[in-house]
Design an enzyme around this catalytic site. Structure first.
Site, mmCIF file in Angstrom:
data_model
loop_
_atom_site.group_PDB
_atom_site.id
_atom_site.type_symbol
_atom_site.label_atom_id
_atom_site.label_comp_id
_atom_site.label_asym_id
_atom_site.label_seq_id
_atom_site.Cartn_x
_atom_site.Cartn_y
_atom_site.Cartn_z
ATOM 1 N N HIS A 75 -53.034 -66.966 70.706
ATOM 2 C CA HIS A 75 -52.983 -66.563 72.121
ATOM 3 C C HIS A 75 -53.348 -65.079 72.179
ATOM 4 O O HIS A 75 -54.469 -64.706 71.853
ATOM 5 C CB HIS A 75 -51.571 -66.892 72.633
ATOM 6 N N HIS A 114 -61.972 -71.868 73.527
ATOM 7 C CA HIS A 114 -60.926 -71.730 74.538
ATOM 8 C C HIS A 114 -60.488 -73.100 74.991
ATOM 9 O O HIS A 114 -61.296 -74.020 75.055
ATOM 10 C CB HIS A 114 -61.434 -70.918 75.747
ATOM 11 N N ASP A 157 -61.120 -62.227 73.923
ATOM 12 C CA ASP A 157 -60.656 -61.435 72.790
ATOM 13 C C ASP A 157 -61.768 -61.005 71.846
ATOM 14 O O ASP A 157 -61.565 -60.138 71.001
ATOM 15 C CB ASP A 157 -59.609 -62.229 71.996
HETATM 16 N N1 CMC Z 1 -63.452 -71.559 65.018
HETATM 17 C C1 CMC Z 1 -63.864 -72.702 64.430
HETATM 18 N N2 CMC Z 1 -63.648 -73.910 64.921
HETATM 19 C C2 CMC Z 1 -62.992 -73.995 66.070
HETATM 20 C C3 CMC Z 1 -62.539 -72.851 66.764
HETATM 21 C C4 CMC Z 1 -62.808 -71.602 66.196
HETATM 22 N N3 CMC Z 1 -62.417 -70.492 66.810
HETATM 23 N N4 CMC Z 1 -61.916 -73.233 67.890
HETATM 24 C C5 CMC Z 1 -61.961 -74.573 67.905
HETATM 25 N N5 CMC Z 1 -62.613 -75.028 66.800
HETATM 26 C C6 CMC Z 1 -62.927 -76.418 66.487
HETATM 27 C C7 CMC Z 1 -61.679 -77.174 66.032
HETATM 28 O O1 CMC Z 1 -61.545 -77.092 64.628
HETATM 29 C C8 CMC Z 1 -61.999 -78.549 66.506
HETATM 30 O O2 CMC Z 1 -62.955 -79.101 65.641
HETATM 31 P P1 CMC Z 1 -62.863 -80.680 65.234
HETATM 32 O O3 CMC Z 1 -63.071 -81.409 66.528
HETATM 33 O O4 CMC Z 1 -63.921 -80.870 64.233
HETATM 34 O O5 CMC Z 1 -61.471 -80.860 64.695
HETATM 35 C C9 CMC Z 1 -62.723 -78.332 67.826
HETATM 36 O O6 CMC Z 1 -63.336 -77.038 67.697
HETATM 37 C C10 CMC Z 1 -61.809 -78.337 69.041
HETATM 38 O O7 CMC Z 1 -60.830 -77.346 68.856
HETATM 39 P P2 CMC Z 1 -59.341 -77.453 69.304
HETATM 40 O O8 CMC Z 1 -58.478 -76.788 68.278
HETATM 41 O O9 CMC Z 1 -59.024 -78.865 69.685
HETATM 42 O O10 CMC Z 1 -59.370 -76.612 70.631
HETATM 43 P P3 CMC Z 1 -58.103 -76.113 71.406
HETATM 44 O O11 CMC Z 1 -58.439 -76.214 72.833
HETATM 45 O O12 CMC Z 1 -56.873 -76.816 70.945
HETATM 46 O O13 CMC Z 1 -57.957 -74.608 70.911
HETATM 47 C C11 CMC Z 1 -58.137 -72.299 70.788
HETATM 48 C C12 CMC Z 1 -58.351 -73.538 71.650
HETATM 49 C C13 CMC Z 1 -58.383 -71.052 71.627
HETATM 50 C C14 CMC Z 1 -56.682 -72.246 70.271
HETATM 51 C C15 CMC Z 1 -59.106 -72.366 69.588
HETATM 52 O O14 CMC Z 1 -60.437 -72.408 70.061
HETATM 53 C C16 CMC Z 1 -58.919 -71.210 68.617
HETATM 54 O O15 CMC Z 1 -58.071 -71.286 67.745
HETATM 55 N N6 CMC Z 1 -59.714 -70.100 68.780
HETATM 56 C C17 CMC Z 1 -59.542 -68.955 67.946
HETATM 57 C C18 CMC Z 1 -58.371 -68.145 68.428
HETATM 58 C C19 CMC Z 1 -58.714 -67.397 69.702
HETATM 59 O O16 CMC Z 1 -59.745 -66.762 69.814
HETATM 60 N N7 CMC Z 1 -57.763 -67.449 70.650
HETATM 61 C C20 CMC Z 1 -57.887 -66.709 71.896
HETATM 62 C C21 CMC Z 1 -57.970 -67.621 73.089
HETATM 63 S S1 CMC Z 1 -58.501 -66.720 74.535
HETATM 64 C C22 CMC Z 1 -57.148 -65.748 74.936
HETATM 65 C C23 CMC Z 1 -56.129 -66.481 75.700
HETATM 66 O O17 CMC Z 1 -56.405 -66.858 76.869
HETATM 67 O O18 CMC Z 1 -55.025 -66.679 75.134
#
Ligand code: CMC
Length: 422
Positions: free
Chosen positions: A262, A301, A357
């Site tokens: 987050h 995101h 971010d």
């Molecule tokens: N790098 C590599 N792969 C990723 C990433 C990433 N940053 N984000 C998602 N994926 C992949 C994930 O492994 C999954 O792949 P598969 O379908 O093969 O398993 C697919 O994309 C879908 O991801 P998810 O984890 O289901 O997506 P989510 O909606 O649960 O997670 C997130 C969203 C923001 C937690 C995630 O994208 C992430 O961890 N990003 C990096 C951390 C980050 O930058 N966070 C800041 C968010 S913006 C600030 C805020 O509003 O808080």
């Protein structure tokens, strides 16, 4: 077209027809089919837990609006305190209203001396600023007896003014403490962002806040002020639903924000860029991410699936800041990483784009903030959003104490086994 949804329980043949309004239907209607039937929705991916009129977000179209105003217009034309007024009160202020609001916030920026001398001074010398921030917010509530009186609107508004005014002072205090520097008192003649930078960096008389940097700080504050039902805001609402005071609820929301998925992501972005170290290592790093050995921090995101409008604004702000401070040496690595990822099938197919971010950390670093302060910088403006949601929740007649249900998957009843028989 009928604005209803019909659900049939194939186990019994029972059928219900439920109205759909604003894209949601009341899942409580399912109880008519079976009082023990629950929706299973880990992490609330398909659940609207409240009705809110604060922030509109369309992740597919990359739209973010506060009270109807596009974020791009607010970032260009408004100030953080004006946006804070908008979020908290629902409308943009008139000249007189803004003057009164600025005056009120400015005159609540001081912190009780005991907070500094006894509380902040009690931390270990290398305590993480976010840990200090979270605890200091909770501790602040103990100075205001009346803060428990959350249903008295005037009393609640007073706590809101106090919190909005004091979070920059607390944030700067955590930094000065960890740097071993004396605290700088708030300066009432400065703008919100100017005053914050001044409390952070003044040493003797030797500091003037550069107007372009104060403006960049203000834009960062505007962009981070609210983001509807994210993890921190959900924590705020859940805690506030038990009628906890606004300081305790804000501390809980800040704790939720502190995680690396987050608000902690901007810190993680800088660590990642530093670890990559050179543009020539970018492709190898991306391969590592694709194999699942790493995560591209600042990418992806939960709701934005095309672009994050805040990231677009921040990329421009980054260049404006670098004109004053000189280019952040990590920028080239970030740009290359963005280019490689945006052209790679792995990221394209998963709709992973730079989020807020990805660039905010580079700007914070150029402004002289240590990485440990980044999440605290996010928490300052987000305090406004959290409090707007708390106020809205307390007036919402449909809300009750938050209490989700579970799907129990453990073992059935069994008798206690004596130690010697295990
Ligand atoms: N790098 C590599 N792969 C990723 C990433 C990433 N940053 N984000 C998602 N994926 C992949 C994930 O492994 C999954 O792949 P598969 O379908 O093969 O398993 C697919 O994309 C879908 O991801 P998810 O984890 O289901 O997506 P989510 O909606 O649960 O997670 C997130 C969203 C923001 C937690 C995630 O994208 C992430 O961890 N990003 C990096 C951390 C980050 O930058 N966070 C800041 C968010 S913006 C600030 C805020 O509003 O808080």
């Amino acid at each position: 077209m009928a604005e209803t949804i019909t659900i049939i329980d194939d186990r019994t043949g029972k059928k219900i027809t439920v109205p759909v309004k604003d894209g949601v239907f009341a899942s409580s209607a399912l109880r008519e089919l079976d009082p023990n039937l629950r929706m299973y929705d880990p992490a609330f991916l398909s659940t609207a837990a409240c009705a809110s009129s604060i922030t509109y977000l369309d992740g597919e179209a990359g739209i973010l609006r506060y009270r109807g105003y596009p974020i791009e217009q607010l970032a260009e034309k408004s100030t953080f305190l004006e946006v804070a007024y908008l979020l908290l009160k629902g409308e943009l202020p008139t000249t007189q209203e803004l003057e009164a609001w600025n005056f009120e916030v400015t005159h609540h920026t001081m912190i009780h001396e005991n907070m500094r001398k006894r509380f902040v001074d009690g931390f270990h010398y290398d305590a993480h600023p976010m840990g200090m921030f979270i605890s200091a917010i909770a501790a602040l509530g103990t100075f205001y007896d009346d803060s428990k009186n959350i249903f008295d609107e005037e009393v609640l508004n007073k706590q809101i003014r106090r919190l909005v005014a004091k979070v920059p002072t607390i944030a700067a205090m955590t930094y000065r403490f960890s740097s071993g520097l004396p605290f700088v008192l708030p300066n009432n003649s400065m703008s919100y962002a100017q005053n914050f930078l001044n409390m952070m960096y003044r040493i003797g008389d030797d500091y003037t806040v550069h107007p372009a940097l104060a403006r960049a700080m203000d834009v960062l504050f505007i962009l981070h002020a609210d983001h509807e039902q994210n993890c921190g805001t959900t924590a705020m609402r859940v805690v506030a639903s038990s009628h906890a005071d606004p300081y305790s609820a804000t501390a809980a929301a800040a704790a939720a924000l502190s995680g690396p998925l987050h608000g902690g992501a901007n810190e993680a972005v800088i660590h990642m860029l530093t670890e990559i170290g050179d543009v020539k290592n970018v492709s190898a790093f991306v391969e590592q991410v694709k194999k699942g050995d790493d995560r591209l921090m600042g990418f992806g995101h939960r709701v934005y699936k095309n672009f994050d409008p805040r990231a677009t604004i921040l990329k421009k702000t980054a260049y404006e800041v670098f004109e004053v401070t000189g280019k952040n040496p990590l920028l080239d690595i970030a740009l290359k990483l963005e280019e490689v990822a945006l052209n790679d099938e792995y990221f394209i197919s998963r709709k992973l784009y730079p989020n807020v971010d990805f660039y905010s950390g580079l700007i914070y670093q150029a402004l002289g903030f240590p990485v440990e302060m980044f999440t605290v910088l996010f928490a300052i403006p987000r305090t406004v959003g959290w409090l707007a949601h708390m106020s809205e929740l307390l007036k919402d007649k449909e809300q009750k104490i938050s209490r989700p249900r579970q799907s129990y998957t453990g073992v059935g009843e069994r008798n206690y086994v004596e130690m010697k028989k295990r």
